[in-house]
Design an enzyme around this catalytic site. Structure first.
Site, mmCIF file in Angstrom:
data_model
loop_
_atom_site.group_PDB
_atom_site.id
_atom_site.type_symbol
_atom_site.label_atom_id
_atom_site.label_comp_id
_atom_site.label_asym_id
_atom_site.label_seq_id
_atom_site.Cartn_x
_atom_site.Cartn_y
_atom_site.Cartn_z
ATOM 1 C CB SER A 79 49.219 2.745 61.307
ATOM 2 O OG SER A 79 50.057 3.812 60.946
ATOM 3 C CG HIS B 130 48.753 -0.691 63.628
ATOM 4 N ND1 HIS B 130 47.619 -0.183 64.228
ATOM 5 C CD2 HIS B 130 49.649 0.319 63.615
ATOM 6 C CE1 HIS B 130 47.816 1.083 64.545
ATOM 7 N NE2 HIS B 130 49.045 1.416 64.191
ATOM 8 C CE LYS C 265 49.894 1.125 67.566
ATOM 9 N NZ LYS C 265 49.450 2.481 67.890
HETATM 10 C C1 LIG Z 1 53.506 1.271 63.364
HETATM 11 C C2 LIG Z 1 53.720 1.945 64.677
HETATM 12 N N1 LIG Z 1 54.915 1.902 65.260
HETATM 13 C C3 LIG Z 1 55.156 2.483 66.438
HETATM 14 C C4 LIG Z 1 54.162 3.178 67.104
HETATM 15 C C5 LIG Z 1 54.475 3.833 68.410
HETATM 16 O O1 LIG Z 1 54.029 3.026 69.447
HETATM 17 P P1 LIG Z 1 54.037 3.565 70.946
HETATM 18 O O2 LIG Z 1 52.740 4.243 71.164
HETATM 19 O O3 LIG Z 1 54.226 2.337 71.763
HETATM 20 O O4 LIG Z 1 55.208 4.490 71.046
HETATM 21 C C6 LIG Z 1 52.895 3.255 66.552
HETATM 22 C C7 LIG Z 1 51.829 4.013 67.264
HETATM 23 O O5 LIG Z 1 50.940 4.578 66.738
HETATM 24 C C8 LIG Z 1 52.656 2.630 65.303
HETATM 25 O O6 LIG Z 1 51.450 2.699 64.731
#
Ligand SMILES: Cc1ncc(COP(=O)(O)O)c(C=O)c1O
Length: 401
Positions: free
Chosen positions: A189, A217, A248
């Site tokens: 990310s 992502h 997202k």
């Molecule tokens: C790669 C990744 N995994 C997990 C998450 C967490 O997702 P959630 O907002 O559904 O907890 C994010 C959120 O930014 C993320 O970028």
């Protein structure tokens, strides 16, 4: 006069220091749906280049309507956890759709992808096992592994970012372990880099390891029809376990899921603590996510548009003389260096009505602070050109170009 309690005074000192160092995060309040442009309190209309609303589905009428209808049908709340007070039929429907989308036999939703990631190693592993994590994995994976180590006494390790040789060596060193779990982000990310899925699968197969890909992502973003990293590489159906978010591209409200075999999903239903001790995904969110999956399946042109927009914006930033990280995803970071400088750039861009967040240490390594642009399929060329004009003005002001 009584002195403040130690906790309060310690926090006050730290917060003061954040402000003095220019790294204090000020929240911006938004009065309209997430979209290409939003209404920001005190700022008026702002182009948002800092949202994970990759497909623009946060404001898609079908997605909103599905949430409203679910509110009428299922009411406001889940009222507790699924096995105690019942699972709504919409959960079963969305889980079937998510499994279909990511190409796994089954799926299980959680209130967030953070919870989904946390559930995996803490529930599946024992003290006989090993889990290895890419150095640049998301914080939720890092914390999940720390927790798994404390709870299960499994062995843990980190392999260098996208370094298959290092992963191979660490799996070889752990050959006596019963279960070997390898976890990677599908799209990293903070970089926008894509995991080398074919390479990872080859190494994992060689060592009998189970591969987990966090596609938060990548879902809705990668692959011709947005099915994620596996589709990008033509490998749908080959990844053992996929986790992803509903927060997202898929409507953007909240929620996450694990896509895996029936046995993994069933075992997580039986034993994972975020599933057993926390409320289920709200029915409204499940319905909006289901509508998002249906929308995505019938609108591959949205994914194509997202890719075109990202390509255009990255190329035009480079034309301006800025140095975005190379890549193919709609995450386009421009490295600035010091945290305070990245925060300053973000402030100046907001003065130009462009909302791009600056990220610094400890989210990214020291000296690599950045502003991270995230492009959406619903940005028009006019939106992107206006944002580029702001980047040009601010870039010149800061001596970056
Ligand atoms: C790669 C990744 N995994 C997990 C998450 C967490 O997702 P959630 O907002 O559904 O907890 C994010 C959120 O930014 C993320 O970028």
């Amino acid at each position: 006069m009584t002195s403040p309690p130690p906790l309060e005074s310690r926090l006050a000192t730290s917060l003061e220091q954040f402000r003095a160092e220019g790294v204090y995060k000020r929240l911006n309040f938004i009065e309209s749906p997430q979209n290409a442009r939003v209404k920001m309190e005190g700022r008026g209309e702002v182009i948002i280049l800092s949202s994970n609303n990759y497909l623009g589905l946060c404001a898609e009428p079908e997605v909103i309507e599905a949430g409203k209808a679910a509110l009428d049908q299922y009411g406001a709340g889940t009222a507790s956890v699924r096995f105690i007070c019942g699972t709504f039929t919409i959960h079963r429907e969305v889980e079937a759709a998510l499994a279909r989308l990511v190409g796994t036999p089954a799926s299980l939703t959680f209130a967030s992808c953070w919870n989904a990631n946390e559930a995996l190693p803490t529930t599946l592993l024992t003290d006989q096992d090993l889990v290895l994590s890419d150095r640049l994995n998301h914080a939720s994976i890092i914390d999940a592994i720390r927790l798994a180590k404390a709870i299960t006494k499994c062995q843990t390790g980190i392999y260098e970012h996208k370094d298959l040789g290092d992963l191979d060596a660490k799996l070889a060193a752990g050959k006596d372990r019963q279960v070997k779990l390898v976890i990677t982000d599908g799209v990293f990310s903070m970089e926008g880099a894509i995991a080398d899925l074919p390479g990872l699968l080859e190494v994992c197969r060689k060592h009998g390891a189970v591969l987990v890909v966090d596609d938060s992502h990548a879902t809705g973003v990668l692959g011709p029809t947005g099915r994620g990293t596996a589709e990008h590489f033509g490998m749908v159906g080959q990844v053992d376990i996929i986790t992803s978010t509903l927060g997202k591209a898929l409507g953007g409200a909240a929620g996450g899921f694990v896509g895996a075999s029936e046995a993994v999903c069933d075992y997580l239903t039986q034993r994972s603590r975020p599933q057993l001790f926390s409320n289920a995904l709200p029915a409204t969110v499940a319905a909006s996510a289901l509508a998002s999956v249906t929308y995505l399946e019938s609108h591959p042109e949205r994914v194509a548009r997202l890719r075109d927009n990202a390509r255009y914006f990255r190329r035009r930033l480079t034309d301006l003389g800025l140095k975005p990280l190379a890549g193919e995803t709609p995450i386009i970071p421009v490295i600035i260096g010091e945290t305070a400088a990245a925060m300053r750039m973000s402030e100046l861009l907001l003065d130009e009505h462009v909302f791009v967040t600056g990220f610094g240490y400890p989210v990214v390594p020291q000296g690599t602070a950045r502003v991270r642009c995230q492009i959406s399929a619903v940005h028009s060329r006019e939106d992107l050109d206006q944002a580029l004009a702001a980047f040009s003005k601010v870039g010149r002001k800061l001596g970056l170009i």
